[in-house]
Enzyme design. Sequence first.
Site, short mmCIF file in Angstrom:
data_model
loop_
_atom_site.label_atom_id
_atom_site.label_comp_id
_atom_site.label_asym_id
_atom_site.label_seq_id
_atom_site.Cartn_x
_atom_site.Cartn_y
_atom_site.Cartn_z
N HIS A 188 -10.18 -7.30 -4.71
CA HIS A 188 -9.93 -6.20 -3.76
C HIS A 188 -10.34 -6.62 -2.35
O HIS A 188 -11.19 -7.48 -2.16
CB HIS A 188 -10.78 -5.02 -4.21
CG HIS A 188 -10.82 -3.88 -3.26
ND1 HIS A 188 -11.94 -3.58 -2.50
CD2 HIS A 188 -9.89 -2.95 -2.92
CE1 HIS A 188 -11.70 -2.51 -1.76
NE2 HIS A 188 -10.46 -2.11 -2.00
N LYS B 20 0.87 -1.18 0.00
CA LYS B 20 0.00 0.00 0.00
C LYS B 20 0.90 1.22 0.00
O LYS B 20 1.66 1.45 0.95
CB LYS B 20 -0.88 -0.03 1.26
CG LYS B 20 -1.76 1.17 1.50
CD LYS B 20 -2.72 1.50 0.37
CE LYS B 20 -3.53 0.36 -0.14
NZ LYS B 20 -4.52 0.67 -1.16
O1 GKR Z 1 -7.15 -0.53 4.05
O2 GKR Z 1 -6.10 1.37 3.86
C1 GKR Z 1 -6.68 0.39 3.38
C2 GKR Z 1 -6.77 0.28 1.88
O3 GKR Z 1 -6.20 1.41 1.29
C3 GKR Z 1 -8.20 0.11 1.41
O4 GKR Z 1 -9.02 1.12 1.96
C4 GKR Z 1 -8.33 0.09 -0.09
O5 GKR Z 1 -9.68 0.15 -0.45
O6 GKR Z 1 -7.14 -1.98 -0.05
C5 GKR Z 1 -7.84 -1.12 -0.78
C6 GKR Z 1 -7.28 -0.90 -2.15
O7 GKR Z 1 -6.79 -1.85 -2.74
O8 GKR Z 1 -7.36 0.20 -2.68
MG MG Z 2 -6.46 -0.75 -4.54
#
Ligand code: GKR
Ligand code: MG
Length: 420
Positions: free
Chosen positions: A317, A190
């Site tokens: 996702h 991420k």
């Molecule tokens: O859990 O912070 C998180 C992710 O950024 C999530 O909110 C996203 O929706 O995992 C997700 C993604 O693949 O964009």
């Molecule tokens: Mg994503």
Amino acid sequence: MTKISGVTITPVAFRDPPLLNSNGVHEPFALRAIVECRTDDGLVGLGETYGELVHLDRLRAVAPAIEGLDPFALNELHHKVAEALGEVPAGAPPARSHWSRPAEETFGAFEVAFFDIQGKATGRTVAELLGGAVRTEVPYSAYLFYRWAEHPADPGYEPDDWGAALDPADIVAQASRMVERYGFTSLKLKGGVFPPAEEVEAIHALHTAFPDYPLRIDPNAAWSVETSIAVARALDGELEYLEDPTDGIDAMAAVAARSSMPLATNMCVVELSHVPPAVEKKAVGIVLADHHYWGGLSGSRRLAGICETFGVGLSMHSNSHLGISLAAMTHLAAATSNLGYACDTHRPWQAGEDVVAPGVLELRDGSVAVPKGPGLGVELDRDALRELAEQYERCSVRRRDDTGYMQRFDPSYVRLRPRW
Ligand code: GKR
Ligand code: MG
């Protein structure tokens, strides 16, 4: 004929570590709604979805309208959801052409519970009801996050033992621990947290440490088109795919045209009307399915067929979730032959809290074995459900707000898209 005789919606909160993303940082608790649909002959079907108030209100508005339904009548369920949410006039003929995302989300939560009942009524797994499993184990990707060691303002909140991850060496250490503990064979970072050059270094470090592993980075559209192209160049030959580097179909198409690796999305293609322009503009090579917003398992299967038709790849996702969702994701992935990538899951960040009884859904060798019991194959742990429901009542979170939470510690923080 079996009929739905009652519906219970229970909001729950489970502990969530301070995971960083392009919007800020995860709050100490993540929210989910647990859906139980009971039948007049004693079966209970389970569903799980987002737990924010807006979602709870929709689930509660729909719940009375589906009493009396046959749990095999998914088309009627579609229609009842749309009627109860005011999207079609009562009594209008059923249609599902232009559903809003809220309707697809709400339908998805009940539809999974209906599938669970169907499986329990027939002795079949949900994967069998979806046409049969084409794999017995579903591979998941390690979901690496930059993170703080603990929530700064919660003295009573016991931190997990993952520690902080703020630079490339920390990310490699986190990946090593995930791989060792769960056997993951692909890695997703991420991004969108630190300046892109630092995140590029983190991917270089992962590539050096895990040369044979497919790698992905997902900055949730924190980069401009120019920055995305520069990052794509810097990571040439190192990424399986680049996920949502920038915002919107046109910008993604501009990046895709000048990048060697495919782009993936769970941001610019999130409903049916986005598919034609994304295909026409060659904006994405991979769409991430998610039954929570693509209209349940049946809607996700429809998406899979569309992707197959247009030669677009399919991945999956995830958001912070509990075991009912993981079971549904696993059955869906098991029965979807063109799901060609390891799915995302936040599971390792869950600190052991769940509403389903342990024993199934273990992550081994990077995969979850498809549960063998009827329906979803998971059992509700009523004591755990009660505890997480009490935790919801005690905690102050009612709407996910990563940005507001970050601003408590850094008042100068602003949400920017693109940031770089
Ligand atoms: O859990 O912070 C998180 C992710 O950024 C999530 O909110 C996203 O929706 O995992 C997700 C993604 O693949 O964009
Ligand atoms: Mg994503």
